[in-house]
Design a protein around this motif. Structure first.
Motif, PDB file in Angstrom:
ATOM      1  N   ILE A 125      32.241  39.923  51.790  1.00  0.00           N
ATOM      2  CA  ILE A 125      31.508  40.984  51.329  1.00  0.00           C
ATOM      3  C   ILE A 125      32.106  42.144  50.639  1.00  0.00           C
ATOM      4  O   ILE A 125      31.960  42.429  49.452  1.00  0.00           O
ATOM      5  N   ALA A 126      33.154  42.508  51.324  1.00  0.00           N
ATOM      6  CA  ALA A 126      34.261  43.608  50.707  1.00  0.00           C
ATOM      7  C   ALA A 126      34.892  42.882  49.529  1.00  0.00           C
ATOM      8  O   ALA A 126      34.905  43.574  48.558  1.00  0.00           O
ATOM      9  N   LEU A 127      35.281  41.725  49.507  1.00  0.00           N
ATOM     10  CA  LEU A 127      36.095  40.813  48.528  1.00  0.00           C
ATOM     11  C   LEU A 127      35.158  41.054  47.189  1.00  0.00           C
ATOM     12  O   LEU A 127      35.387  41.328  46.151  1.00  0.00           O
ATOM     13  N   ALA A 128      33.974  40.589  47.391  1.00  0.00           N
ATOM     14  CA  ALA A 128      32.977  40.355  46.405  1.00  0.00           C
ATOM     15  C   ALA A 128      32.834  41.780  45.622  1.00  0.00           C
ATOM     16  O   ALA A 128      32.692  41.844  44.601  1.00  0.00           O
ATOM     17  N   SER A 129      32.378  42.742  46.499  1.00  0.00           N
ATOM     18  CA  SER A 129      32.152  43.937  46.101  1.00  0.00           C
ATOM     19  C   SER A 129      33.287  44.603  45.447  1.00  0.00           C
ATOM     20  O   SER A 129      33.110  45.154  44.155  1.00  0.00           O
ATOM     21  N   ALA A 130      34.432  44.638  45.849  1.00  0.00           N
ATOM     22  CA  ALA A 130      35.385  45.095  45.084  1.00  0.00           C
ATOM     23  C   ALA A 130      35.812  44.259  43.977  1.00  0.00           C
ATOM     24  O   ALA A 130      35.935  44.948  42.775  1.00  0.00           O
ATOM     25  N   LEU A 131      35.825  42.881  43.881  1.00  0.00           N
ATOM     26  CA  LEU A 131      36.101  42.337  42.664  1.00  0.00           C
ATOM     27  C   LEU A 131      35.146  42.514  41.547  1.00  0.00           C
ATOM     28  O   LEU A 131      35.466  42.512  40.396  1.00  0.00           O
ATOM     29  N   GLU A 132      33.728  42.670  41.874  1.00  0.00           N
ATOM     30  CA  GLU A 132      32.716  42.819  41.027  1.00  0.00           C
ATOM     31  C   GLU A 132      32.870  44.389  40.249  1.00  0.00           C
ATOM     32  O   GLU A 132      32.546  44.464  39.048  1.00  0.00           O
ATOM     33  N   ALA A 133      33.156  45.148  41.079  1.00  0.00           N
ATOM     34  CA  ALA A 133      33.504  46.606  40.661  1.00  0.00           C
ATOM     35  C   ALA A 133      34.741  46.628  39.819  1.00  0.00           C
ATOM     36  O   ALA A 133      34.692  47.272  38.574  1.00  0.00           O
ATOM     37  N   ILE A 134      35.840  46.046  40.123  1.00  0.00           N
ATOM     38  CA  ILE A 134      37.066  45.971  39.157  1.00  0.00           C
ATOM     39  C   ILE A 134      36.706  45.037  37.759  1.00  0.00           C
ATOM     40  O   ILE A 134      36.996  45.377  36.765  1.00  0.00           O
ATOM     41  N   LEU A 135      35.781  43.918  37.871  1.00  0.00           N
ATOM     42  CA  LEU A 135      35.534  43.117  36.607  1.00  0.00           C
ATOM     43  C   LEU A 135      34.629  44.115  35.836  1.00  0.00           C
ATOM     44  O   LEU A 135      34.906  44.183  34.623  1.00  0.00           O
ATOM     45  N   ARG A 136      33.563  44.536  36.378  1.00  0.00           N
ATOM     46  CA  ARG A 136      32.870  45.728  35.838  1.00  0.00           C
ATOM     47  C   ARG A 136      33.487  46.769  34.760  1.00  0.00           C
ATOM     48  O   ARG A 136      33.274  46.947  33.646  1.00  0.00           O
ATOM     49  N   ARG A 137      34.575  47.288  35.554  1.00  0.00           N
ATOM     50  CA  ARG A 137      35.562  48.304  34.793  1.00  0.00           C
ATOM     51  C   ARG A 137      36.301  47.826  33.833  1.00  0.00           C
ATOM     52  O   ARG A 137      36.408  48.296  32.736  1.00  0.00           O
ATOM     53  N   ALA A 140      34.052  46.931  30.767  1.00  0.00           N
ATOM     54  CA  ALA A 140      33.585  48.205  30.302  1.00  0.00           C
ATOM     55  C   ALA A 140      34.704  48.733  29.273  1.00  0.00           C
ATOM     56  O   ALA A 140      34.754  49.156  28.156  1.00  0.00           O
ATOM     57  N   ASP A 141      35.908  48.910  29.930  1.00  0.00           N
ATOM     58  CA  ASP A 141      37.214  49.082  29.033  1.00  0.00           C
ATOM     59  C   ASP A 141      37.405  48.148  27.869  1.00  0.00           C
ATOM     60  O   ASP A 141      37.830  48.517  26.757  1.00  0.00           O
ATOM     61  N   GLN A 142      37.155  46.809  28.014  1.00  0.00           N
ATOM     62  CA  GLN A 142      36.990  46.080  26.869  1.00  0.00           C
ATOM     63  C   GLN A 142      36.359  46.466  25.569  1.00  0.00           C
ATOM     64  O   GLN A 142      36.528  46.441  24.737  1.00  0.00           O
ATOM     65  N   VAL A 143      35.145  46.631  26.061  1.00  0.00           N
ATOM     66  CA  VAL A 143      34.092  46.973  25.269  1.00  0.00           C
ATOM     67  C   VAL A 143      34.259  48.499  24.402  1.00  0.00           C
ATOM     68  O   VAL A 143      34.388  48.673  23.422  1.00  0.00           O
ATOM     69  N   ASP A 144      34.641  49.417  25.342  1.00  0.00           N
ATOM     70  CA  ASP A 144      35.331  50.718  24.694  1.00  0.00           C
ATOM     71  C   ASP A 144      36.449  50.331  23.694  1.00  0.00           C
ATOM     72  O   ASP A 144      36.429  51.030  22.831  1.00  0.00           O
ATOM     73  N   ASP A 145      37.259  49.605  24.123  1.00  0.00           N
ATOM     74  CA  ASP A 145      38.494  49.295  23.021  1.00  0.00           C
ATOM     75  C   ASP A 145      38.321  48.699  21.738  1.00  0.00           C
ATOM     76  O   ASP A 145      38.496  49.124  20.625  1.00  0.00           O
ATOM     77  N   ALA A 146      37.082  47.640  22.045  1.00  0.00           N
ATOM     78  CA  ALA A 146      36.629  47.079  20.786  1.00  0.00           C
ATOM     79  C   ALA A 146      36.041  48.021  19.900  1.00  0.00           C
ATOM     80  O   ALA A 146      36.005  48.065  18.681  1.00  0.00           O
ATOM     81  N   ASN A 147      35.115  48.927  20.373  1.00  0.00           N
ATOM     82  CA  ASN A 147      34.264  49.793  19.781  1.00  0.00           C
ATOM     83  C   ASN A 147      35.240  51.069  19.005  1.00  0.00           C
ATOM     84  O   ASN A 147      34.928  51.487  18.230  1.00  0.00           O
TER      85      ASN A 147
END
Length: 150
Positions: A125-137, A140-147
């Motif tokens: 559960i901790a691994l899933a939560s951490a990896l999901e949060a990292i991936l979302r960030r 989001a950074d990729q989208v910001d960089d593209a924009n």
């Protein structure tokens, strides 16, 4: 109750990087490259309508050209095939062949699944939560960089 010391973010980033590199190295097996293994895995679990090179490219966040070459190579090796009579326009639907399904049984990625299988429930559960949060960030950074480059 003892407190756990906080591990520096840079140290965790290095561990994640080492894990990623180890996984990437495992992907050079059975005369395939990591991108080819990733495509086989995708076609094994994706919904039939999403089993196209363009859908795979969107899923991976990659350009369609290189992904199309990967799919074509897998076709030449006999691991995937176009589905007759399906596909919209130029987007051809792809299915694993029996050889592709058999090869996935030897997928080096299974070693990662086995390692995760050894984790207890709280660790998963901790691994899933951490990896999901990292991936979302990161996404989001990729989208910001593209924009910001528009």
């Amino acid at each position: 109750m003892p407190t756990k010391r906080l591990i520096p973010a840079a140290a965790l980033a290095r561990l994640l990087d080492q894990t990623s590199r180890a996984l990437h190295s495992l992907g050079f097996a059975a005369d395939l490259f990591p991108a080819q293994w990733a495509a086989l895995r995708y076609f094994a679990w994706a919904e039939p309508a999403q089993r196209t090179a363009s859908a795979l490219a969107r899923f991976q966040g990659l350009a369609v050209g290189p992904v199309t070459r990967t799919v074509r190579t897998l076709m030449m090796k006999g691991y995937v095939a176009n589905v007759e009579g399906r596909g919209r326009g130029r987007a051809r639907q792809v299915e694993l062949t029996s050889a592709g399904r058999a090869l996935l049984g030897k997928d080096p990625f299974n070693r990662l699944s086995e390692a995760i299988e050894e984790l207890d429930g709280a660790q998963r559960i901790a691994l899933a939560s951490a990896l999901e949060a990292i991936l979302r960030r990161l996404q989001a950074d990729q989208v910001d960089d593209a924009n910001s480059s528009d």
